[in-house]
Design an enzyme around this catalytic site. Structure first.
Site, PDB file in Angstrom:
ATOM      1  N   ALA A 101      16.778  33.317  78.031  1.00 34.43           N
ATOM      2  CA  ALA A 101      18.145  33.080  78.483  1.00 34.43           C
ATOM      3  C   ALA A 101      18.498  31.594  78.400  1.00 34.43           C
ATOM      4  O   ALA A 101      19.608  31.241  77.997  1.00 34.43           O
ATOM      5  CB  ALA A 101      18.326  33.595  79.906  1.00 34.43           C
ATOM      6  N   GLU A 102      17.557  30.720  78.761  1.00 32.09           N
ATOM      7  CA  GLU A 102      17.821  29.282  78.686  1.00 32.09           C
ATOM      8  C   GLU A 102      16.558  28.529  78.265  1.00 32.09           C
ATOM      9  O   GLU A 102      15.447  28.885  78.663  1.00 32.09           O
ATOM     10  CB  GLU A 102      18.264  28.703  80.036  1.00 32.09           C
ATOM     11  CG  GLU A 102      19.404  29.427  80.708  1.00 32.09           C
ATOM     12  CD  GLU A 102      20.754  29.120  80.120  1.00 32.09           C
ATOM     13  OE1 GLU A 102      20.850  28.175  79.314  1.00 32.09           O
ATOM     14  OE2 GLU A 102      21.715  29.829  80.484  1.00 32.09           O
ATOM     15  N   THR A 103      16.772  27.484  77.486  1.00 33.53           N
ATOM     16  CA  THR A 103      15.763  26.457  77.256  1.00 33.53           C
ATOM     17  C   THR A 103      16.331  25.143  77.775  1.00 33.53           C
ATOM     18  O   THR A 103      17.449  24.761  77.420  1.00 33.53           O
ATOM     19  CB  THR A 103      15.403  26.328  75.767  1.00 33.53           C
ATOM     20  OG1 THR A 103      14.807  27.550  75.318  1.00 33.53           O
ATOM     21  CG2 THR A 103      14.420  25.189  75.547  1.00 33.53           C
TER      22      THR A 103
END
Length: 267
Positions: A45-47
């Site tokens: 979902a996020e880096t």
């Protein structure tokens, strides 16, 4: 070039729960297309990418598809990496961001508290007409709007049972859709409210636990329930727990995190 990478499960006290985020420390900023390519390759979902800047840090977040203006779980994951691996024992971290100002994270034992902006939702006078068709399920009790749509249901069971049409959701005129309801005793007893978040247009069909949307959820539920400290659970398949506090023009969001993976990437 070899870069360190950590994968952290945020807003949980155990692996395989909460929201996984990749954290990549950098010596200096790489070109934006390269940052986006790394995030797409990670397919989380996020880096989060960060660099040191004096006593603080600069922080950015990318989904597999876009850079985002604010992210809670990847900020928590970054603070966890700094405080437990890179600078063990550090109790406060200040992150300069490009769109959300300076975000502070403090550590007290295993709990991390994010100091985020208060983003109260407003009534959505003309919501996208495909919104309810995309969500399915029963009629909501309210539809509000901020960065995302906030759709309020009568019960936690209604929120859990939703099976949205992701193709329709991806066509809406908001970044994401958050659905919420009061907590109940049929599986979510002991929390003030529950939520889920869908952002298929951003490469996130359903986000496991979304810190940033609690900048909108916290003021809504604080006013509705008449209290400033609230417990919350995001009822995705992985699930996660948050402790939220309305503090004037800020929202405090607390949670735990655990390390799942440590390694390196070659770019």
């Amino acid at each position: 070039m070899r870069l360190p990478i950590y994968q952290v499960d945020a807003f949980t006290d155990r692996v395989f729960a909460g929201n996984p985020a990749a954290v990549v420390p950098l010596e200096s900023w790489l070109p934006d297309p390269q940052l986006q390519a790394i995030a797409a390759e990670n397919n989380l979902a996020e880096t989060a990418f960060f660099i040191r800047n004096g006593e603080g840090y600069e922080l950015r977040w990318f989904t597999p598809a876009v850079e985002v203006d604010l992210c809670g779980h990847a900020t928590l994951a970054t603070a966890f990496v700094i405080a437990t691996i890179l600078e063990p024992g550090r109790g406060r971290m200040d992150f300069a961001t490009r769109q959300a100002g300076t975000l502070t994270v403090t550590r007290d034992g295993d709990r991390y508290t994010l100091d985020f902006p208060n983003r109260p939702p407003q009534p959505a006078e003309t919501p996208d007409p495909t919104l309810l068709a995309a969500l399915g399920g029963p009629a909501p009790v309210a539809i509000l709007s901020g960065r995302d749509y906030l759709v309020v249901y009568e019960s936690a069971d209604a929120v859990r049972a939703l099976a949205p049409d992701m193709a329709l959701l991806s066509k809406l005129d908001k970044w994401a859709v958050c659905v919420t309801a009061p907590g109940d005793a049929s599986g979510e007893g002991g929390v003030d409210f529950v939520s889920r978040l869908f952002a298929p247009a951003q490469g996130i069909p359903e986000d496991p636990v979304t810190g940033s949307t609690h900048c909108m959820l916290t003021p809504y539920w604080a006013e509705r329930l008449g209290k400033t400290v609230l417990t919350a659970r995001q009822v995705s398949a992985r699930g996660g727990e948050l402790l939220c506090e309305l503090a004037g023009d800020r929202v405090k969001i607390g949670g735990q995190a655990v390390l799942y993976l440590e390694g390196s990437i070659l770019v």
